[in-house]
Design a protein around this motif. Structure first.
Motif, PDB file in Angstrom:
ATOM      1  N   VAL A 130       0.859  -1.189   0.000  1.00 19.80           N
ATOM      2  CA  VAL A 130       0.000   0.000   0.000  1.00 19.80           C
ATOM      3  C   VAL A 130       0.896   1.240   0.000  1.00 19.80           C
ATOM      4  O   VAL A 130       1.784   1.372   0.838  1.00 19.80           O
ATOM      5  N   GLN A 131       0.659   2.135  -0.951  1.00 18.80           N
ATOM      6  CA  GLN A 131       1.455   3.353  -1.096  1.00 18.80           C
ATOM      7  C   GLN A 131       0.531   4.570  -1.098  1.00 18.80           C
ATOM      8  O   GLN A 131      -0.458   4.597  -1.829  1.00 18.80           O
ATOM      9  N   VAL A 132       0.871   5.563  -0.278  1.00 14.37           N
ATOM     10  CA  VAL A 132       0.163   6.844  -0.283  1.00 14.37           C
ATOM     11  C   VAL A 132       1.179   7.899  -0.672  1.00 14.37           C
ATOM     12  O   VAL A 132       2.307   7.908  -0.170  1.00 14.37           O
ATOM     13  N   HIS A 133       0.786   8.786  -1.583  1.00 17.39           N
ATOM     14  CA  HIS A 133       1.703   9.821  -2.056  1.00 17.39           C
ATOM     15  C   HIS A 133       1.006  11.175  -2.002  1.00 17.39           C
ATOM     16  O   HIS A 133       0.008  11.388  -2.690  1.00 17.39           O
ATOM     17  N   ASN A 134       1.520  12.076  -1.153  1.00 24.14           N
ATOM     18  CA  ASN A 134       1.041  13.452  -1.140  1.00 24.14           C
ATOM     19  C   ASN A 134       1.909  14.203  -2.154  1.00 24.14           C
ATOM     20  O   ASN A 134       3.068  14.512  -1.893  1.00 24.14           O
ATOM     21  N   ILE A 135       1.360  14.463  -3.312  1.00 21.06           N
ATOM     22  CA  ILE A 135       2.106  15.060  -4.420  1.00 21.06           C
ATOM     23  C   ILE A 135       2.525  16.493  -4.086  1.00 21.06           C
ATOM     24  O   ILE A 135       3.638  16.902  -4.398  1.00 21.06           O
ATOM     25  N   LEU A 136       1.638  17.233  -3.441  1.00 20.53           N
ATOM     26  CA  LEU A 136       1.910  18.640  -3.154  1.00 20.53           C
ATOM     27  C   LEU A 136       3.031  18.818  -2.130  1.00 20.53           C
ATOM     28  O   LEU A 136       3.803  19.770  -2.207  1.00 20.53           O
ATOM     29  N   LYS A 137       3.130  17.907  -1.155  1.00 19.05           N
ATOM     30  CA  LYS A 137       4.147  18.024  -0.114  1.00 19.05           C
ATOM     31  C   LYS A 137       5.359  17.124  -0.337  1.00 19.05           C
ATOM     32  O   LYS A 137       6.327  17.185   0.416  1.00 19.05           O
TER      33      LYS A 137
END
Length: 197
Positions: A130-137
Motif C-alpha cells: 500500500v502506497q500513499v503519495h502526497n504530491i503537493l508536499k
C-alpha cells in the motif's frame, strides 16, 4: 340390410369404446409415470444446502467518481471489481484512488495490491503493498494495510508504517492522517532518520 347396419353400428360403438379406453389408459399411464418420478425422489435436508456467498456482478476497468458540491473530490479506479449481495466490493487486481483539491488539482493518491469496500461501515481497505503519495508536499507512506474512512475523511492503519518526507524518514506502528495525507500522527514511532542530502 338391417343386420348389416346393426353390425356397423355395433362396430362403431366398439371403436368409440376402445378409443375412450385407450385415452383413459394413456392418461392413467402418464399419471403413474409422473407420480413414480416424484415418489422416487429422496427428501433433501435443506440444512445441508449452502447459500452462495460469491460475487453477483463483475466489472472491468471500473472508474468511480465522488463529488462534493458538483466538484470531483475523489476518483477510484480498479481493473476488476467484484460486487457481493450485501453491497460489499472486492478489487482483487488492485485499487488506485486520486484525491483532488477544490480547484481540481490532484493532491494525493492511494495505491494498493488488493482492495475491499465494506458497505455497512462505508470503509475501504487496501492490502499488500500500500502506497500513499502526497504530491503537493512530496511525502510518501508505505504499509501493508491501510483503511480509508470516507465519512470521517481519514486514513489509518495499525500496521508498521514508513513515511518518507523530503528531509527525513519516519518509521512506526499505527498511524492516522487526513485523507489527503497532509497531517498525520503515529501511535508509536520506532525510528527517525534525517536526510543529510
Amino acid at each position: 340390410m338391417h343386420r348389416l347396419f346393426a353390425s356397423v353400428r355395433k362396430k362403431g360403438r366398439l371403436l368409440r369404446s376402445l378409443k375412450l379406453t385407450f385415452s383413459h389408459t394413456g392418461s392413467l399411464l402418464l399419471l403413474l409415470l409422473v407420480s413414480g418420478v416424484f415418489s422416487c425422489r429422496e427428501d433433501v435436508d435443506k440444512s445441508q444446502l449452502e447459500t452462495y456467498e460469491g460475487p453477483i456482478r463483475t466489472s472491468h476497468q471500473m472508474v468511480l467518481l465522488h463529488s462534493d458540491s458538483a466538484l470531483v473530490r475523489t476518483k477510484l479506479m480498479a481493473d476488476k471489481q467484484l460486487e457481493f449481495r450485501n453491497g460489499d466490493n472486492e478489487f482483487p487486481e488492485g485499487i488506485l484512488i486520486h484525491f483532488f483539491e477544490k480547484d481540481g488539482t490532484l493532491s494525493s493518491t492511494i495505491r494498493a495490491d488488493r482492495g475491499y469496500y465494506d458497505r455497512k461501515n462505508n470503509l475501504y481497505r487496501g492490502e499488500g503493498d500500500v502506497q500513499v503519495h502526497n504530491i503537493l508536499k512530496g511525502q510518501k507512506l508505505s504499509s501493508e494495510e491501510l483503511f480509508w474512512d470516507r465519512a470521517r475523511k481519514k486514513i489509518y492503519t495499525e500496521k508498521f508504517v514508513t513515511v518518507e518526507e523530503p528531509d527525513r524518514v519516519i518509521k512506526g506502528t499505527g498511524m492516522e492522517a487526513d485523507e489527503g495525507f497532509n497531517d498525520y500522527k503515529f501511535k508509536k514511532v520506532t525510528g527517525i532518520i534525517d536526510n543529510v542530502l
